[in-house]
Design a protein around this motif. Structure first.
Motif, mmCIF file in Angstrom:
data_model
loop_
_atom_site.group_PDB
_atom_site.id
_atom_site.type_symbol
_atom_site.label_atom_id
_atom_site.label_comp_id
_atom_site.label_asym_id
_atom_site.label_seq_id
_atom_site.Cartn_x
_atom_site.Cartn_y
_atom_site.Cartn_z
ATOM 1 N N VAL B 16 74.122 2.101 -15.147
ATOM 2 C CA VAL B 16 74.406 0.900 -14.364
ATOM 3 C C VAL B 16 75.313 1.329 -13.211
ATOM 4 O O VAL B 16 76.023 2.326 -13.318
ATOM 5 N N ALA B 17 75.273 0.575 -12.135
ATOM 6 C CA ALA B 17 76.077 0.953 -10.976
ATOM 7 C C ALA B 17 76.538 -0.273 -10.218
ATOM 8 O O ALA B 17 75.869 -1.307 -10.202
ATOM 9 N N THR B 18 77.716 -0.173 -9.617
ATOM 10 C CA THR B 18 78.155 -1.136 -8.606
ATOM 11 C C THR B 18 78.353 -0.316 -7.339
ATOM 12 O O THR B 18 78.101 0.895 -7.337
ATOM 13 N N GLN B 19 78.847 -0.962 -6.302
ATOM 14 C CA GLN B 19 78.962 -0.268 -5.033
ATOM 15 C C GLN B 19 79.825 0.991 -5.140
ATOM 16 O O GLN B 19 79.509 2.028 -4.580
ATOM 17 N N ASP B 20 80.918 0.880 -5.894
ATOM 18 C CA ASP B 20 81.915 1.959 -5.935
ATOM 19 C C ASP B 20 81.823 2.882 -7.139
ATOM 20 O O ASP B 20 82.368 3.974 -7.129
ATOM 21 N N VAL B 21 81.193 2.408 -8.207
ATOM 22 C CA VAL B 21 81.272 3.136 -9.478
ATOM 23 C C VAL B 21 79.909 3.189 -10.156
ATOM 24 O O VAL B 21 79.147 2.216 -10.105
ATOM 25 N N THR B 22 79.606 4.323 -10.769
ATOM 26 C CA THR B 22 78.395 4.408 -11.591
ATOM 27 C C THR B 22 78.782 4.798 -13.014
ATOM 28 O O THR B 22 79.719 5.571 -13.236
ATOM 29 N N LEU B 23 78.037 4.240 -13.961
ATOM 30 C CA LEU B 23 78.233 4.573 -15.370
ATOM 31 C C LEU B 23 76.899 5.074 -15.913
ATOM 32 O O LEU B 23 75.890 4.369 -15.858
ATOM 33 N N GLY B 24 76.897 6.324 -16.407
ATOM 34 C CA GLY B 24 75.660 6.900 -16.930
ATOM 35 C C GLY B 24 75.894 7.515 -18.290
ATOM 36 O O GLY B 24 77.038 7.650 -18.739
ATOM 37 N N GLU B 25 74.811 7.846 -18.964
ATOM 38 C CA GLU B 25 74.942 8.501 -20.262
ATOM 39 C C GLU B 25 74.850 10.014 -20.076
ATOM 40 O O GLU B 25 74.060 10.502 -19.266
ATOM 41 N N LEU B 26 75.658 10.741 -20.838
ATOM 42 C CA LEU B 26 75.603 12.206 -20.763
ATOM 43 C C LEU B 26 74.462 12.701 -21.646
ATOM 44 O O LEU B 26 74.140 12.081 -22.658
ATOM 45 N N PRO B 27 73.842 13.813 -21.259
ATOM 46 C CA PRO B 27 72.752 14.339 -22.079
ATOM 47 C C PRO B 27 73.234 14.729 -23.480
ATOM 48 O O PRO B 27 74.414 15.032 -23.673
ATOM 49 N N PHE B 28 72.314 14.702 -24.440
ATOM 50 C CA PHE B 28 72.653 15.025 -25.825
ATOM 51 C C PHE B 28 73.327 16.400 -25.920
ATOM 52 O O PHE B 28 72.902 17.350 -25.272
ATOM 53 N N ALA B 29 74.370 16.491 -26.708
ATOM 54 C CA ALA B 29 75.022 17.782 -26.951
ATOM 55 C C ALA B 29 75.498 17.815 -28.392
ATOM 56 O O ALA B 29 75.785 16.778 -28.990
ATOM 57 N N CYS B 30 75.556 19.021 -28.926
ATOM 58 C CA CYS B 30 76.044 19.232 -30.286
ATOM 59 C C CYS B 30 77.554 18.965 -30.316
ATOM 60 O O CYS B 30 78.296 19.517 -29.521
#
Lengths: 115, 181
Positions: B16-30
């Motif tokens: 999700v994103a707004t003008q100033d900030v984005t929130l994403g998921e990090l790829p799977f890691a152990c």
């Protein structure tokens, strides 16, 4: 209110859970006399002055912390990890480096102003 | 044989994103929780050193390429993105790879967004790059890491992924709305 976690530093009170007086950590042995259990479960000192409480940093590092405070001035004096506690004859002590001194806030009451 | 569906913790929720900030998921890691056995702290530190990492002090992290070791509590660290080589027998190891939702918050307003949910001083002077905190995000227990001047990594329990995304997105929109006034 803020508490100084010896590991995490100053943290909001909402991160901690209160567990009462320090003696809660001194559970009697399974075969202890009924009096010892009665004392452990029900009897607490109610000092006017310095006392030690247990706090658990549940929304943080999961450490048990012993907080020394003054019930008269409400000042928090020291915090230490419960694991740093060492048993000496009849009492518990802490090594010098394990205690975090909490400085008094400007204008706050001190123990010297007790009625 | 049951046919299981493989999804990440935030599938369908991010980015999700707004003008100033984005929130994403990090790829799977152990992710492995490493808790040294009594008296074996030095051996654990040496084993992590051999992997190019090291034992992180309270509130710190150690990074080497794709692998990282986060301080995660009293006598506990999370080894992320690497197998726990040479640690068996000297530390309690728990595979928590599926237990956490890992998110990435980035942008000029990232600090302001987190300030609405986290009661910590997150200015760079107090919480520099590589700093880690175990703290509360709203009412959730979280692990927070500063990756850069405007980017943070956030970990919450996987079962709370929906709430965490909702809370963070709401804070992002509130910050964006205020900026638009």
């Amino acid at each position: 209110m803020r508490l100084t976690c010896p590991l995490c530093g100053d943290r909001d009170r909402r991160e901690f859970h209160y567990y009462g007086a320090e003696v809660y950590a001194d559970r009697p042995d399974a075969g202890a006399a009924l009096d010892a259990w009665d004392d452990y479960l029900h009897l607490r000192d109610n000092p006017a002055g310095e006392t030690r409480d247990l706090w658990y940093h549940e929304i943080g590092c999961s450490a048990w912390i012993v907080v020394t405070r003054d019930t008269v001035s409400h000042r928090i004096l020291q915090t230490a990890l419960l694991t740093a506690r060492q048993r000496q004859v009849g009492k518990f002590v802490y090594q010098e480096g394990d205690l975090r001194e909490v400085p008094a806030k400007p204008g706050a009451a001190t123990g010297g102003e007790r009625p | 044989m049951a046919s299981l569906i493989e999804t990440t913790a935030c599938e369908g929720l991010l980015p999700v994103a707004t003008q100033d900030v984005t929130l994403g998921e990090l790829p799977f890691a152990c992710i492995t929780s490493v808790a040294p056995f009594d008296g074996r702290q030095d051996a654990v530190a040496a084993a992590l050193k051999a992997m190019g990492l090291g034992w992180p002090g309270p509130g710190q992290s150690v990074r080497a390429g794709d692998a990282a070791c986060f301080w995660a509590g009293r006598d506990q660290a999370f080894l992320i993105g690497a197998a726990p080589e040479g640690l068996a027998g000297i530390a309690a190891l728990t595979d928590q790879s599926d237990g956490w939702a890992r998110m990435h918050l980035e942008g000029p307003g990232a600090e302001a967004v987190l300030a609405r949910l986290i009661a910590l001083d997150l200015r760079p002077a107090a919480f520099p790059e590589g700093a880690v905190a175990r703290t509360g995000l709203g009412h959730m227990m979280a692990v927070l890491l500063r990756e850069g001047p405007q980017s943070f990594q956030i970990m919450v329990f996987r079962s709370m992924a929906g709430t965490a995304v909702h809370n963070l997105h709401q804070a992002m929109r509130a910050i964006a709305a205020r900026a638009a006034v």
